[in-house]
Motif scaffolding. Structure first.
Motif, PDB file in Angstrom:
ATOM      1  N   LEU A  24     -31.205   7.258  60.035  1.00 45.55           N
ATOM      2  CA  LEU A  24     -30.449   8.510  60.082  1.00 45.55           C
ATOM      3  C   LEU A  24     -29.106   8.319  60.788  1.00 45.55           C
ATOM      4  O   LEU A  24     -28.095   8.914  60.396  1.00 45.55           O
ATOM      5  N   ALA A  25     -29.083   7.488  61.825  1.00 47.84           N
ATOM      6  CA  ALA A  25     -27.823   7.207  62.519  1.00 47.84           C
ATOM      7  C   ALA A  25     -26.834   6.499  61.587  1.00 47.84           C
ATOM      8  O   ALA A  25     -25.637   6.824  61.560  1.00 47.84           O
ATOM      9  N   VAL A  26     -27.332   5.543  60.803  1.00 49.36           N
ATOM     10  CA  VAL A  26     -26.473   4.850  59.842  1.00 49.36           C
ATOM     11  C   VAL A  26     -26.001   5.824  58.756  1.00 49.36           C
ATOM     12  O   VAL A  26     -24.857   5.758  58.297  1.00 49.36           O
ATOM     13  N   SER A  27     -26.869   6.758  58.355  1.00 54.77           N
ATOM     14  CA  SER A  27     -26.483   7.771  57.371  1.00 54.77           C
ATOM     15  C   SER A  27     -25.330   8.617  57.884  1.00 54.77           C
ATOM     16  O   SER A  27     -24.391   8.938  57.137  1.00 54.77           O
ATOM     17  N   ALA A  28     -25.393   8.988  59.175  1.00 56.76           N
ATOM     18  CA  ALA A  28     -24.318   9.785  59.776  1.00 56.76           C
ATOM     19  C   ALA A  28     -23.001   9.014  59.749  1.00 56.76           C
ATOM     20  O   ALA A  28     -21.947   9.559  59.388  1.00 56.76           O
ATOM     21  N   LEU A  29     -23.050   7.731  60.119  1.00 55.93           N
ATOM     22  CA  LEU A  29     -21.846   6.905  60.109  1.00 55.93           C
ATOM     23  C   LEU A  29     -21.291   6.768  58.693  1.00 55.93           C
ATOM     24  O   LEU A  29     -20.075   6.888  58.466  1.00 55.93           O
ATOM     25  N   ALA A  30     -22.188   6.537  57.719  1.00 54.70           N
ATOM     26  CA  ALA A  30     -21.752   6.359  56.329  1.00 54.70           C
ATOM     27  C   ALA A  30     -21.116   7.628  55.784  1.00 54.70           C
ATOM     28  O   ALA A  30     -20.128   7.574  55.048  1.00 54.70           O
ATOM     29  N   ALA A  31     -21.672   8.801  56.132  1.00 51.60           N
ATOM     30  CA  ALA A  31     -21.099  10.076  55.673  1.00 51.60           C
ATOM     31  C   ALA A  31     -19.702  10.266  56.244  1.00 51.60           C
ATOM     32  O   ALA A  31     -18.784  10.743  55.550  1.00 51.60           O
ATOM     33  N   LEU A  32     -19.500   9.890  57.510  1.00 52.72           N
ATOM     34  CA  LEU A  32     -18.176  10.000  58.130  1.00 52.72           C
ATOM     35  C   LEU A  32     -17.165   9.083  57.431  1.00 52.72           C
ATOM     36  O   LEU A  32     -16.039   9.492  57.120  1.00 52.72           O
ATOM     37  N   LEU A  33     -17.585   7.850  57.152  1.00 53.13           N
ATOM     38  CA  LEU A  33     -16.702   6.905  56.470  1.00 53.13           C
ATOM     39  C   LEU A  33     -16.395   7.371  55.047  1.00 53.13           C
ATOM     40  O   LEU A  33     -15.258   7.251  54.565  1.00 53.13           O
ATOM     41  N   PHE A  34     -17.395   7.915  54.367  1.00 52.28           N
ATOM     42  CA  PHE A  34     -17.202   8.393  52.999  1.00 52.28           C
ATOM     43  C   PHE A  34     -16.227   9.570  52.960  1.00 52.28           C
ATOM     44  O   PHE A  34     -15.480   9.740  51.991  1.00 52.28           O
ATOM     45  N   SER A  35     -16.232  10.366  54.015  1.00 59.12           N
ATOM     46  CA  SER A  35     -15.323  11.524  54.054  1.00 59.12           C
ATOM     47  C   SER A  35     -13.857  11.090  54.021  1.00 59.12           C
ATOM     48  O   SER A  35     -12.985  11.848  53.591  1.00 59.12           O
ATOM     49  N   GLN A  36     -13.588   9.856  54.485  1.00 60.00           N
ATOM     50  CA  GLN A  36     -12.214   9.356  54.530  1.00 60.00           C
ATOM     51  C   GLN A  36     -11.895   8.411  53.375  1.00 60.00           C
ATOM     52  O   GLN A  36     -10.792   7.871  53.293  1.00 60.00           O
ATOM     53  N   ALA A  37     -12.862   8.182  52.468  1.00 51.81           N
ATOM     54  CA  ALA A  37     -12.686   7.213  51.385  1.00 51.81           C
ATOM     55  C   ALA A  37     -11.737   7.760  50.321  1.00 51.81           C
ATOM     56  O   ALA A  37     -11.966   8.839  49.777  1.00 51.81           O
ATOM     57  N   ASN A  38     -10.697   7.003  50.017  1.00 50.04           N
ATOM     58  CA  ASN A  38      -9.711   7.432  49.026  1.00 50.04           C
ATOM     59  C   ASN A  38      -9.657   6.538  47.790  1.00 50.04           C
ATOM     60  O   ASN A  38      -9.409   7.018  46.687  1.00 50.04           O
ATOM     61  N   SER A  39      -9.908   5.239  47.969  1.00 46.52           N
ATOM     62  CA  SER A  39      -9.849   4.310  46.843  1.00 46.52           C
ATOM     63  C   SER A  39     -11.234   4.122  46.236  1.00 46.52           C
ATOM     64  O   SER A  39     -12.253   4.446  46.864  1.00 46.52           O
ATOM     65  N   VAL A  40     -11.295   3.599  45.031  1.00 47.82           N
ATOM     66  CA  VAL A  40     -12.569   3.348  44.366  1.00 47.82           C
ATOM     67  C   VAL A  40     -13.443   2.383  45.172  1.00 47.82           C
ATOM     68  O   VAL A  40     -14.640   2.656  45.371  1.00 47.82           O
ATOM     69  N   PRO A  41     -12.912   1.244  45.674  1.00 50.65           N
ATOM     70  CA  PRO A  41     -13.769   0.351  46.475  1.00 50.65           C
ATOM     71  C   PRO A  41     -14.351   1.041  47.711  1.00 50.65           C
ATOM     72  O   PRO A  41     -15.512   0.806  48.064  1.00 50.65           O
ATOM     73  N   GLN A  42     -13.554   1.889  48.373  1.00 51.47           N
ATOM     74  CA  GLN A  42     -14.063   2.597  49.548  1.00 51.47           C
ATOM     75  C   GLN A  42     -15.153   3.592  49.160  1.00 51.47           C
ATOM     76  O   GLN A  42     -16.194   3.680  49.833  1.00 51.47           O
TER      77      GLN A  42
END
Length: 454
Positions: free
Chosen positions: A340-358
């Motif tokens: 769940l902690a990794v899920s929280a981190l991944a959701a935060l990173l995904f919120s800032q993802a702009n390019s296809v690789p991100q």
């Protein structure tokens, strides 16, 4: 076959074990695998249905007959979770009274028929009604199937077996993404209808499930059905190459009322499991039911967004398999909290993802961690309650989760409006939800290596 013996004063006498102890001593064998696969296929069909609707909603936005608005699309997503909330309570209640197998089979038939009904819908009202009925069947089936597998699994492998059952969800979601990518865009205005007709396949599988899935031994004993319980245990013993031993006759257990969930003995674990279910559902269903639509808006292509969603869905499988291994190494609570902690981190990173690789990289991390956590959550929930309360308790926890699953898709348009159509705020909110679920999971009891309570 090996006959277990006990040596007393130079003589050998067969061990006397309860039926549940006889099940717990067995190695994993073909009977366990058959149960896992039979239940898992039903689970995969459930996931395929939930996954398909996220692609169907994206297609309905451009269907010339419907042309659904953002608000109408959110209702199509959420109405199924209303049915799931009601179905989870009813399914768990009925499973503790008429049996796990009967409820499992009936729910498959209900949502198979309703999926076909949704496929031929001509108005939004009929579409919503069919989706609600699908939710009833789906909500009742999931906690019942996990309870059934948990009750047949040997103690040393119980967590792993339940997580592997949940891994079939990834197979179903991947199938949904594949159908969304290959069927919906390539078959004209009828694409989403063909997709839903494929989702009606559980109706056929229900017939097979009724024959091959055994009834829970713990349930049968609680009802005084010793002969059927003995037959079920011997089936698993033969498959494992173990000779049966004599079991004492079991006195039927008195029913535990559902209100016992709030008694002093269970109050803390009930609160912890409900909060965990609530926030995991909120983040998962909010994120993944809107994923195809959000990616379509971000990259301007429905077909491309379906392809990206398929790639992200593929990451669910390694997430499940890692969780299935760790749950018997680290234990349930630690594994759940970390995922769940990794899920929280991944959701935060995904919120800032702009390019296809991100988008693909952070989306796959979110998919793997979130679905691994789901697997452990389904393993934990039935373990922390006694047999006579187990299915009802699992259904109640799932129902609380479905309440947030109703709210999340409805709130996504509001979050999007606040952030001018960007996904940033939406996934920051989901990050917070995962973090809250992580904290609440720390209050759950650890049942690794312990026998289930009767």
């Amino acid at each position: 076959m090996h006959q277990p013996m006990e040596h007393q004063g130079g003589s050998s006498q067969p061990l006397s074990l309860t039926r549940n102890q006889r099940l717990d001593r067995l190695p994993i064998n073909r009977a366990h695998k058959k149960l896992l696969i039979s239940s898992g296929i039903g689970w995969a069909f459930d996931a395929m249905d939930v996954g398909l609707v996220s692609f169907v909603v994206a297609a309905l936005a451009s269907d010339p007959h419907f042309q659904l608005s953002l608000s109408e699309r959110s209702w199509v997503l959420s109405i199924g979770f209303v049915g799931m909330a009601i179905g989870a309570v009813l399914g768990g209640f009925l499973a503790d009274r008429i049996g796990r197998k009967s409820v499992f089979t009936a729910t498959l038939m209900i949502f198979g028929i309703a999926s076909a009904g949704m496929a031929v819908s001509t108005t939004l009202l009929v579409l919503l009604l069919a989706r609600f009925v699908i939710g009833l069947g789906l909500g009742a089936e999931l906690p019942v199937a996990s309870t059934l597998v948990s009750e047949f699994s040997p103690t040393a492998y119980r967590g792993r077996m339940t997580v592997l059952l949940e891994s079939f969800w990834a197979i179903g979601w991947i199938l949904a993404a594949a159908i969304g990518y290959y069927v919906i865009p390539g078959t004209g205005d009828w694409g989403w209808r063909w997709a839903l007709l494929i989702g009606a396949a559980p109706l056929l599988y229900a017939i097979v499930a009724r024959v091959h899935i055994p009834e829970s031994v713990r349930y049968l004993e609680s009802k005084g059905l010793d002969e059927r319980a003995e037959k079920a245990v011997r089936y698993f013993e033969r498959a494992g190459g173990v000779d049966p031993v004599e079991s004492p006759r079991q006195t039927p257990l008195t029913r535990i009322p559902t209100r016992t969930l709030f008694a002093r003995q269970y109050r803390r674990r009930t609160a912890a499991i409900w909060v965990t279910w609530f926030f995991v559902n909120f983040a998962y269903y909010g994120a993944f039911t809107w994923m195809p639509s959000l990616l379509s808006e971000q990259f301007g292509s429905l077909t491309s967004s379906f392809g990206y969603s398929l790639i992200i869905a593929l990451a669910q499988l390694p997430g499940y398999f890692l969780a299935a291994w760790l749950v018997e190494v680290w234990g349930r609570r630690r594994t759940l909290c970390i995922f769940l902690a990794v899920s929280a981190l991944a959701a935060l990173l995904f919120s800032q993802a702009n390019s296809v690789p991100q988008v693909l990289g952070f989306g796959m991390l979110l998919s793997a961690a979130n679905l691994g956590a789901w697997g452990v959550l389904y393993a934990v929930t039935p373990e922390i309650y006694p047999t006579r309360l187990r299915a009802a308790a699992a259904g109640a926890a799932a129902s609380v989760g479905r309440l947030s699953a109703i709210a999340a898709p409805l709130l996504v348009p509001f979050f999007l409006k606040l952030s001018n159509g960007e996904k940033t705020l939406t996934f920051v909110v989901f990050c917070v939800a995962f973090a809250l679920a992580c904290v609440s999971s720390l209050m759950l009891p650890e049942r690794k290596g312990e026998q289930l309570e009767d």
